[in-house]
Design a protein around this motif. Sequence first.
Motif, PDB file in Angstrom:
ATOM      1  N   ALA A 289      -2.562   5.027   6.852  1.00 52.27           N
ATOM      2  CA  ALA A 289      -3.350   5.345   5.662  1.00 52.27           C
ATOM      3  C   ALA A 289      -2.933   4.434   4.515  1.00 52.27           C
ATOM      4  O   ALA A 289      -1.787   3.981   4.447  1.00 52.27           O
ATOM      5  CB  ALA A 289      -3.132   6.800   5.260  1.00 52.27           C
ATOM      6  N   PRO A 290      -3.872   4.127   3.607  1.00 51.61           N
ATOM      7  CA  PRO A 290      -3.468   3.369   2.408  1.00 51.61           C
ATOM      8  C   PRO A 290      -2.454   4.158   1.603  1.00 51.61           C
ATOM      9  O   PRO A 290      -2.550   5.392   1.487  1.00 51.61           O
ATOM     10  CB  PRO A 290      -4.783   3.194   1.647  1.00 51.61           C
ATOM     11  CG  PRO A 290      -5.693   4.254   2.176  1.00 51.61           C
ATOM     12  CD  PRO A 290      -5.295   4.488   3.591  1.00 51.61           C
ATOM     13  N   VAL A 291      -1.484   3.467   1.056  1.00 52.63           N
ATOM     14  CA  VAL A 291      -0.427   4.157   0.330  1.00 52.63           C
ATOM     15  C   VAL A 291      -0.984   4.883  -0.888  1.00 52.63           C
ATOM     16  O   VAL A 291      -0.414   5.881  -1.338  1.00 52.63           O
ATOM     17  CB  VAL A 291       0.689   3.166  -0.059  1.00 52.63           C
ATOM     18  CG1 VAL A 291       0.228   2.216  -1.139  1.00 52.63           C
ATOM     19  CG2 VAL A 291       1.944   3.897  -0.510  1.00 52.63           C
ATOM     20  N   SER A 292      -2.122   4.432  -1.390  1.00 53.95           N
ATOM     21  CA  SER A 292      -2.722   5.086  -2.557  1.00 53.95           C
ATOM     22  C   SER A 292      -3.134   6.527  -2.263  1.00 53.95           C
ATOM     23  O   SER A 292      -3.305   7.322  -3.184  1.00 53.95           O
ATOM     24  CB  SER A 292      -3.937   4.286  -3.036  1.00 53.95           C
ATOM     25  OG  SER A 292      -4.889   4.150  -1.996  1.00 53.95           O
ATOM     26  N   ARG A 293      -3.295   6.891  -0.975  1.00 56.63           N
ATOM     27  CA  ARG A 293      -3.594   8.282  -0.644  1.00 56.63           C
ATOM     28  C   ARG A 293      -2.468   9.196  -1.102  1.00 56.63           C
ATOM     29  O   ARG A 293      -2.694  10.353  -1.486  1.00 56.63           O
ATOM     30  CB  ARG A 293      -3.797   8.440   0.866  1.00 56.63           C
ATOM     31  CG  ARG A 293      -4.056   9.873   1.314  1.00 56.63           C
ATOM     32  CD  ARG A 293      -4.178   9.999   2.811  1.00 56.63           C
ATOM     33  NE  ARG A 293      -5.320   9.239   3.324  1.00 56.63           N
ATOM     34  CZ  ARG A 293      -5.640   9.181   4.623  1.00 56.63           C
ATOM     35  NH1 ARG A 293      -4.887   9.833   5.515  1.00 56.63           N
ATOM     36  NH2 ARG A 293      -6.670   8.483   5.017  1.00 56.63           N
ATOM     37  N   TYR A 294      -1.240   8.705  -1.056  1.00 55.60           N
ATOM     38  CA  TYR A 294      -0.064   9.498  -1.390  1.00 55.60           C
ATOM     39  C   TYR A 294       0.556   9.110  -2.729  1.00 55.60           C
ATOM     40  O   TYR A 294       1.386   9.855  -3.259  1.00 55.60           O
ATOM     41  CB  TYR A 294       0.985   9.354  -0.286  1.00 55.60           C
ATOM     42  CG  TYR A 294       0.411   9.562   1.089  1.00 55.60           C
ATOM     43  CD1 TYR A 294       0.058  10.833   1.538  1.00 55.60           C
ATOM     44  CD2 TYR A 294       0.183   8.486   1.943  1.00 55.60           C
ATOM     45  CE1 TYR A 294      -0.500  11.030   2.789  1.00 55.60           C
ATOM     46  CE2 TYR A 294      -0.363   8.666   3.194  1.00 55.60           C
ATOM     47  CZ  TYR A 294      -0.708   9.935   3.616  1.00 55.60           C
ATOM     48  OH  TYR A 294      -1.271  10.124   4.860  1.00 55.60           O
ATOM     49  N   ALA A 295       0.174   7.957  -3.230  1.00 55.44           N
ATOM     50  CA  ALA A 295       0.648   7.490  -4.535  1.00 55.44           C
ATOM     51  C   ALA A 295      -0.555   6.970  -5.307  1.00 55.44           C
ATOM     52  O   ALA A 295      -0.778   5.763  -5.412  1.00 55.44           O
ATOM     53  CB  ALA A 295       1.692   6.390  -4.360  1.00 55.44           C
ATOM     54  N   PRO A 296      -1.366   7.876  -5.858  1.00 66.03           N
ATOM     55  CA  PRO A 296      -2.629   7.479  -6.491  1.00 66.03           C
ATOM     56  C   PRO A 296      -2.469   6.512  -7.655  1.00 66.03           C
ATOM     57  O   PRO A 296      -3.418   5.807  -7.991  1.00 66.03           O
ATOM     58  CB  PRO A 296      -3.214   8.819  -6.967  1.00 66.03           C
ATOM     59  CG  PRO A 296      -2.552   9.852  -6.130  1.00 66.03           C
ATOM     60  CD  PRO A 296      -1.187   9.339  -5.846  1.00 66.03           C
TER      61      PRO A 296
END
Length: 460
Positions: A81-88
């Motif tokens: 998953a893109p890290v932005s899913r967990y670190a918006p």
Amino acid sequence: MSYETAAEIAGATARRYGIPGVAVGILAGGRELTASHGITSIENPLPVDEHTLFQVASVTKTHTATALMRLVEEGRVDLDAPVSRYAPSFALADEEAAAQVTVRRLLNHTAGLDWNLLVDTGEGDDALASFVAKLAGHELIAPPGARSSYSQAGFNLLGHLLENVTGLTYEQAVASLVLEPLGLAQSFYRADDVLTRRFAVGHNLDADGTLSVARPWKGTRANNPGGGLVTSVSDLLRWARFHLGDGRAQSGERVLSAGTLHRMRERTVALRASSLGDALGIAWFLREVDGVRTVGHGGSANGQFAELLLVPERDFAVVALSNAGPDGIPCNRTIVRWALETYLGVVDRDPEPIPYDPARAREVTGAYENDAMTFAVGTDGTGLTLEVRIKPELRAACDTELPPDHAPFPFGLLPGDGDEYVITEGAFKGQRGFFGRDDSGTVTGVDLAGRLFSRVRATS
């Protein structure tokens, strides 16, 4: 092999390299052996023992990765998953590229992030969030997935991910997911936890060649996920035993599945001409030594150095910790090589360079840099040298003392296409790297210790 022999080797090696304190740990045949030599500090000396706390710097990345893999097993994090899913809050100058930065690519250093940001975001619980905010506008050194380039910044970002998913600070998350279940009772991040116990301080060489205590003692809190753990040789042996095991702690508690531990040691991306390894798994560097597969990670702090190497097929591990630079690196390497040869009959040798070639030298000499450091390649007409320095403007802007620069090191090109090299003398002897070229054949960058330095000027 007896404790006396290991202690003799530790002492002789420490004296050879001028290291105040050394701690060694060996796991072989299911038995643990520790040996130590010297003192914690030349200013406030205490004897080093198996419980003395050392900064292990980037070995911390294996703890961060293992904590994260617990969340993967629990279904709370998806590696692809893109890290932005967990670190918006994560953003880059190129929004499309930022969307391609996945959790897995951070774990194997293929996200395209540069080495690090030399910023101090304080010691509060918002230190990592503030660090990640400063990545906004950051330019990548390569498209995500295109190549591996060692990145402290990437692991700091993973630390922020751990915070967001668990609702804890990074340090609390690693403690609850890894340190406490495994009984790593001598492993800490906070200075307050360390200062009440016996701990080593780093040392560096002054201009006149004498050792002095390295200050600051520890890096900033935002760098904890990639390099902030302080631990003992005893705890690192327990850590090694866990990673060589079936996923259970010594208490019998299941921490990870055996499959996940094996998965962390599987090749995810190949490395070229790197002394760190032939490939990367999940955080671990993988290297074949004398026909035997090894798994490991090293670490360099301000005057403190760590080396952890596992040989899974032989159920073997060796740890070396030292507290002076720059020769802590060859000190640790000498001890690790002795242990491999003594216990396993495995011999680790540096490659031999080809004779100096003026024409090839002209192709690579010049100035290179990354966000934090400069890299100069020169020649005196008989050989090549390289010099790596922290950028002067960063030194001037930093409120604390940074590690010293080192004199130029001789190096030689290796057989083959002539773009790979090995350092032949000095504290970094045996370190390998390579020069990169564009489609026209022009040298555009150089890699050392897994870090890319882009060429900014050729020597006229």
